[in-house]
Write an enzyme that holds these catalytic residues in place. Structure first.
Site, PDB file in Angstrom:
ATOM      1  CB  SER A   1     -26.907  -7.724 -38.519  1.00 14.01           C
ATOM      2  OG  SER A   1     -27.859  -6.864 -39.086  1.00 14.01           O
TER       3      SER A   1
ATOM      4  CE1 TYR B   1     -34.626  -7.191 -39.869  1.00 12.87           C
ATOM      5  CE2 TYR B   1     -32.634  -6.545 -41.020  1.00 12.87           C
ATOM      6  CZ  TYR B   1     -33.374  -6.608 -39.863  1.00 12.87           C
ATOM      7  OH  TYR B   1     -32.860  -6.108 -38.701  1.00 12.87           O
TER       8      TYR B   1
ATOM      9  CB  THR C   1     -35.041 -10.603 -38.208  1.00  9.39           C
ATOM     10  OG1 THR C   1     -33.821 -11.122 -37.664  1.00  9.39           O
ATOM     11  CG2 THR C   1     -35.666  -9.661 -37.195  1.00  9.39           C
TER      12      THR C   1
ATOM     13  CE  LYS D   1     -32.610 -11.748 -33.205  1.00  5.88           C
ATOM     14  NZ  LYS D   1     -33.122 -10.381 -33.367  1.00  5.88           N
TER      15      LYS D   1
ATOM     16  CG  HIS E   1     -35.463  -6.468 -32.969  1.00  8.26           C
ATOM     17  ND1 HIS E   1     -35.663  -7.031 -34.202  1.00  8.26           N
ATOM     18  CD2 HIS E   1     -34.381  -5.660 -33.113  1.00  8.26           C
ATOM     19  CE1 HIS E   1     -34.754  -6.577 -35.048  1.00  8.26           C
ATOM     20  NE2 HIS E   1     -33.956  -5.752 -34.411  1.00  8.26           N
TER      21      HIS E   1
HETATM   22  C1  LIG Z   1     -27.620  -2.245 -31.276  1.00  9.23           C
HETATM   23  C2  LIG Z   1     -28.485  -3.388 -31.682  1.00  9.23           C
HETATM   24  C3  LIG Z   1     -28.660  -3.668 -33.033  1.00  9.23           C
HETATM   25  C4  LIG Z   1     -29.461  -4.743 -33.422  1.00  9.23           C
HETATM   26  N1  LIG Z   1     -29.573  -5.043 -34.749  1.00  9.23           N
HETATM   27  C5  LIG Z   1     -30.274  -6.143 -35.123  1.00  9.23           C
HETATM   28  C6  LIG Z   1     -30.307  -6.554 -36.486  1.00  9.23           C
HETATM   29  O1  LIG Z   1     -29.704  -5.932 -37.356  1.00  9.23           O
HETATM   30  N2  LIG Z   1     -31.028  -7.647 -36.796  1.00  9.23           N
HETATM   31  C7  LIG Z   1     -31.714  -8.380 -35.856  1.00  9.23           C
HETATM   32  O2  LIG Z   1     -32.355  -9.387 -36.174  1.00  9.23           O
HETATM   33  N3  LIG Z   1     -31.672  -8.029 -34.547  1.00  9.23           N
HETATM   34  C8  LIG Z   1     -30.968  -6.948 -34.166  1.00  9.23           C
HETATM   35  N4  LIG Z   1     -30.908  -6.608 -32.839  1.00  9.23           N
HETATM   36  C9  LIG Z   1     -31.597  -7.441 -31.836  1.00  9.23           C
HETATM   37  C10 LIG Z   1     -30.675  -8.549 -31.327  1.00  9.23           C
HETATM   38  O3  LIG Z   1     -30.445  -9.512 -32.323  1.00  9.23           O
HETATM   39  C11 LIG Z   1     -31.291  -9.271 -30.104  1.00  9.23           C
HETATM   40  O4  LIG Z   1     -32.579  -9.725 -30.427  1.00  9.23           O
HETATM   41  C12 LIG Z   1     -31.363  -8.363 -28.884  1.00  9.23           C
HETATM   42  O5  LIG Z   1     -30.205  -7.573 -28.793  1.00  9.23           O
HETATM   43  C13 LIG Z   1     -31.523  -9.192 -27.622  1.00  9.23           C
HETATM   44  O6  LIG Z   1     -31.634  -8.390 -26.508  1.00  9.23           O
HETATM   45  P1  LIG Z   1     -30.386  -7.977 -25.563  1.00  9.23           P
HETATM   46  O7  LIG Z   1     -29.656  -6.909 -26.302  1.00  9.23           O
HETATM   47  O8  LIG Z   1     -31.041  -7.446 -24.332  1.00  9.23           O
HETATM   48  O9  LIG Z   1     -29.554  -9.203 -25.350  1.00  9.23           O
HETATM   49  C14 LIG Z   1     -30.122  -5.525 -32.434  1.00  9.23           C
HETATM   50  C15 LIG Z   1     -29.932  -5.235 -31.081  1.00  9.23           C
HETATM   51  C16 LIG Z   1     -29.121  -4.186 -30.690  1.00  9.23           C
HETATM   52  C17 LIG Z   1     -28.920  -3.921 -29.217  1.00  9.23           C
END
Ligand SMILES: Cc1cc2nc3c(=O)[nH]c(=O)nc-3n(C[C@H](O)[C@H](O)[C@H](O)COP(=O)(O)O)c2cc1C
Length: 404
Positions: free
Chosen positions: A135, A159, A185, A275, A299
């Protein structure tokens, strides 16, 4: 009378703790039979605010709940007597081999969950033979991660920055450090409202206050790690001199449009993954502008609460995109059976965020390995029980939605 025999030493050895069972952490991990079990271990190890930051979602968390229920409401339709003596869960993702139809999703602040952070996740992904996306909000820099996991399939998540030149700088650094794909994203014009974080008074990095000291007594290993290792920072942006709120507002650009995607397409030669797609129309629009793959995602429910449930939108998106781009899905995936269901429903691959973060929070790198192991074994067993030998043979009629 029952014939008796003396017990064998191999049967008694575990009682004396001299077996090959490894240390305490290994034993705990070995006893974790599911991602849900890793979640419980994580909840015990991490302070509440950190666990909630990971486990929680936006608003009333309806999106996250519905995403998980979407999988629970699917029913498998197995075929029997199919010779599943050799099941192969491998596939290709972006045209390259992947040991599973699975990607570790980008997650911010990963070293907050466990100090081993992103390098641990990248190495575990490499061992599992699957891609991992770092990320922009990562706590390990683009360059450092490349040095720590040089052999893995590394993607970089970006981003659309308010300052396009800052965005271009990331693209150049990712290319120079050998990242294979860019993941843009697009579901974050503004940060989502995370109520658990507000209620817990979460600061990033977590600060030492009277409340955290009391909490710390219950999670000493986590606090010792935090206080005795490198400070938590947005490692790819160490030059940024401002508060988190200022950073987020320079990073998320609410004025971004499809034209900006065209700009990014021209700045990056490699595969481009978009995404956060939630409608077939948006999927078509980004593919028209050069996306090689889309991720149907809300997300993990962390942005718009009541967003469409990814699994439900997936078939429409697959139909809209056809063979012009690959389609992946994420949100709410907690098992290998969910991964198989997603693929049968039309996804080339699924992404997981929390599933590996629970493993990381529970036990660092070994915990991420355990999460990957659990998912792999569940994918393979589910395929065998479905009567399917190869990922390419998973079809939409292997699953149906229950109506109750
Ligand atoms: C703690 C956390 C931080 C996240 N940070 C980002 C991020 O920095 N960038 C991003 O595109 N998605 C981020 N996401 C979303 C994840 O990429 C992903 O879409 C999501 O976790 C999928 O759902 P799941 O946790 O139920 O598998 C984050 C998710 C979590 C749980």
């Amino acid at each position: 009378m029952t014939a008796r025999q003396r017990p064998r030493w191999s049967e008694l050895r575990p009682l004396f703790g001299t077996g090959a069972g490894g240390g305490r952490v290994e034993r705990k991990l070995a006893r974790a039979a599911s991602i849900g079990d890793l979640r419980l271990l994580a909840r015990r190890r991490a302070p509440r605010a950190v666990f909630d930051y990971t486990d929680g979602a936006a608003g009333d968390e309806l999106s996250l709940r519905r995403s998980r229920e979407g999988y629970a409401h699917l029913e498998f339709v197995p075929r029997v007597l199919q010779d599943v003596s050799a099941v192969d869960p491998s596939t290709t993702i972006l045209g390259k081999p992947s040991a599973l139809p699975l990607v570790f999703a980008p997650t911010g602040f990963t070293r907050m969950m466990h100090t081993e952070g992103e390098p641990a996740v990248a190495r575990a992904a490499e061992r599992a033979g699957i891609p991992y996306a770092l990320s922009t909000m990562g706590t390990t820099s683009i360059e450092r991660l490349a040095a720590e996991a040089p052999g893995g399939r590394r993607w970089f998540q970006l981003y659309l920055w308010r300052d396009r030149e800052a965005g271009r700088d990331f693209v150049v650094r990712a290319a120079e450090s050998g990242y294979e794909a860019l993941v843009l994203t697009v579901d974050t014009p503004v940060p989502g409202p995370r109520l658990r974080d507000v209620r817990n008074g979460l600061t990033i990095p977590p600060s030492v206050t009277r409340r955290t000291v009391v909490e710390g007594a219950r999670h000493p290993a986590w606090w010792i790690d935090l206080l005795t290792t490198e400070p938590l920072e947005f490692a790819s942006m160490s030059h940024f001199d401002g508060t988190i709120a200022e950073l987020v507002s320079t990073m998320f650009d609410p004025s971004a449009t499809m034209a900006d995607l065209e700009w990014l397409r021209s700045a990056w030669d490699g595969p481009l993954v978009v995404k956060g797609i939630q409608t077939p129309a948006d999927a078509r629009a980004v593919v028209d502008r050069g996306a090689d793959a889309v991720i149907v995602s809300n997300h993990g429910g962390r942005q718009l609460d009541r967003a469409p449930t990814p699994l439900e939108v997936l078939p429409e998106v697959v139909d809209a995109v056809g063979d012009r781009a690959e389609v992946y899905v994420d949100g709410g995936i907690m098992s290998g059976a969910d991964v198989v269901a997603a693929v049968a429903y039309g996804a080339r691959a699924a992404l997981v965020g929390r599933a590996y973060l629970y493993g990381l929070m529970a036990a660092g790198e070994r915990g991420v390995d355990r999460a990957a192991q659990i998912l792999r074994s569940e994918v393979t067993t589910t395929m065998a029980l479905l009567g399917v030998r190869a990922v390419a043979d998973l079809r939409r009629d292997h699953v149906r939605r229950r109506t109750d």
